[in-house]
Design a protein around this motif. Sequence first.
Motif, short mmCIF file in Angstrom:
data_model
loop_
_atom_site.label_atom_id
_atom_site.label_comp_id
_atom_site.label_asym_id
_atom_site.label_seq_id
_atom_site.Cartn_x
_atom_site.Cartn_y
_atom_site.Cartn_z
N CYS A 1 -15.77 -72.69 63.62
CA CYS A 1 -14.67 -72.49 62.67
C CYS A 1 -14.74 -73.56 61.58
O CYS A 1 -15.06 -74.71 61.86
CB CYS A 1 -13.34 -72.58 63.41
SG CYS A 1 -11.95 -72.15 62.36
N TYR B 1 -12.37 -75.46 58.97
CA TYR B 1 -10.91 -75.64 58.94
C TYR B 1 -10.36 -75.85 57.53
O TYR B 1 -9.55 -76.73 57.29
CB TYR B 1 -10.52 -76.77 59.89
CG TYR B 1 -10.94 -76.45 61.31
CD1 TYR B 1 -10.08 -75.74 62.15
CD2 TYR B 1 -12.20 -76.80 61.78
CE1 TYR B 1 -10.47 -75.40 63.44
CE2 TYR B 1 -12.59 -76.47 63.07
CZ TYR B 1 -11.74 -75.77 63.90
OH TYR B 1 -12.13 -75.43 65.16
N SER C 1 -8.52 -70.83 57.19
CA SER C 1 -9.67 -71.22 57.99
C SER C 1 -10.54 -70.01 58.28
O SER C 1 -10.08 -68.86 58.20
CB SER C 1 -9.20 -71.90 59.28
OG SER C 1 -8.27 -71.10 59.95
N GLY D 1 -13.19 -68.51 61.02
CA GLY D 1 -13.80 -68.60 62.34
C GLY D 1 -14.79 -67.47 62.54
O GLY D 1 -14.63 -66.38 61.99
N GLN E 1 -15.45 -62.04 62.67
CA GLN E 1 -15.07 -63.17 61.80
C GLN E 1 -13.58 -63.04 61.47
O GLN E 1 -13.10 -61.93 61.22
CB GLN E 1 -15.86 -63.16 60.48
CG GLN E 1 -17.32 -63.55 60.62
CD GLN E 1 -18.16 -62.44 61.22
OE1 GLN E 1 -18.10 -61.32 60.73
NE2 GLN E 1 -18.91 -62.72 62.26
N GLY F 1 -9.63 -70.42 64.36
CA GLY F 1 -10.34 -70.91 65.54
C GLY F 1 -9.61 -70.53 66.82
O GLY F 1 -10.22 -70.13 67.81
#
Length: 490
Positions: A348, A350, A354, A356, A409, A416
């Motif tokens: 991930c 940040y 964000s 991930g 994704q 995350g």
Amino acid sequence: MTDYDFDIGVIGGGAAGLTVTAGATQLGAKTLLVEKETELGGDCLHFGCVPSKTLIKSAHVYHMMKNAEAFGLPQVEVPPVDFRQVAARIRSVISVIQKHDSEERFCKLGAKVEFGNPAFTDEHSIQLNGRTYTAKNWVIATGSAAMVPPIPGLDKTPHITNREIFSLERLPDSMIVLGGGPIGSEMGQAFNRLGTRVTIVDMADQILGKEDRDMADIVKARMASEGVVFHLQSAIEAVNDLGSEREVIIKKADGNSVSLKSEVILVAIGRAANVGGLELENCGVDYDPRGIKVDRRMRTNQKHIYAAGDVAGGYQFTHAAGYEGGIVISNAIFRLPRKTDYTFLPWCTYTDPSLGSIGMNETMAKNAGIDYKVWEEALKDNDRSLAEGETDGKIKMLLDDKEKPIGVQILGPHAGDLLAEWVAVLNGKVKLSTLAAAVHPYPTIGEINKRVAGTFFSPKIFSDKVKKTLKFFFQLKGRACSPEECVTSD
Ligand SMILES: Cc1cc2nc3c(=O)[nH]c(=O)nc-3n(C[C@H](O)[C@H](O)[C@H](O)COP(=O)(O)OP(=O)(O)OC[C@H]3O[C@@H](n4cnc5c(N)ncnc54)[C@H](O)[C@@H]3O)c2cc1C
């Protein structure tokens, strides 16, 4: 049989080295841990994940304060940031976690902890602080450091890396970030939110080069809307120290050179494996600029010497380092030939939003020649996202030609954490129908996980064939109004 001082010697007290040390000692192996800094914990604790996420949180709160009006709250005048206070908070978070990674804790577990700069003298021995230590197995877990490229003038111009950025004495007025990867983007956005004028320079034509462009572009658009200036497709030609400020000369895609100036230059162009000083030639371990070469059991070309974590040049994440440390334990202590499998290694970035990812994204699937289809669900269609004012982003689910999920994704808040469900689904080979049918709490952003699985099944469930069958068996009457009668709201 040769009698070595230790069953296993670990060089480097970061995520990988500490995982091996904790596991090996608790399984009864006589373990030596060598660290060159004065404290254990590695880059993640001192100069990486922990300080960066703490800084990002402070920057997020400050950003929210400045944007209170968007939430129906009174506009507030926020005073400028005193970076020493932010740095103090970073230090206090580190100091709490440091207790977990203390010499005392590892000593209590049974490991011998030594500080200093070790150098191999042969394939079983190191020299450290004037003494020789021998071990049957060695683990090199020395991590990585910011790569400082040979850009003309950079070596003579003051610049910072992730080692210095969290302990600055004051907030810089301006910062040029060399590199639009995860570290450059995270730090660029955070400092910009705190009040630094940030410019990001990158050779590539998108930021976060390993991610799909559509996702990375949304992050970039958000950062640009907050004031970060981007120069992509730009080669860094030279760096100069102008005294009170620094100059970075870049060559744009159109061939024009542009001079950028700032108070601080952050180098975040990539990572270089920490192999200097180890005298690897003396133990015959092969390495190249990417790192120490290992097989899938994390063994180097010297089968009794392992390498794990960033120094092995693979996925450079703390959780990857911990995973690889576990593989070393299996092989070196249990003598089980366990191999790494990165198929569903999540990661991930940040930034806000964000980003991930687990498994394959579109770029990876294309490069691997895999036939895939993408299923998407936008965050703006999620009730909780609307309530939170967090509508930039989406989830993408990739299915292969057998309709098996190969990657996911998520772009949005807490990406995350939202990935955790997919970690279980993909590793546990849970059916998509199970995920789509499972009740999720409302209203949560996590409902997008269920929704995207549902979008895959909707066309099948609500097909004409199903409707006709139901009509035939149960005499359903069909539509109650014609499409022309419907009043549209937009
Ligand atoms: C700014 C930044 C943010 C990051 N954010 C994240 C994140 O959010 N999530 C994530 O998963 N990863 C993140 N990472 C990556 C993460 O920090 C690394 O992947 C992780 O620390 C690797 O663990 P390691 O054990 O391989 O190395 P390290 O944790 O760096 O440990 C290596 C240890 O070896 C020691 N050492 C080095 N050379 C020697 C030597 N010659 N002799 C003895 N000891 C030596 C070092 O001092 C260090 O203590 C970030 C990195 C950076 C720089």
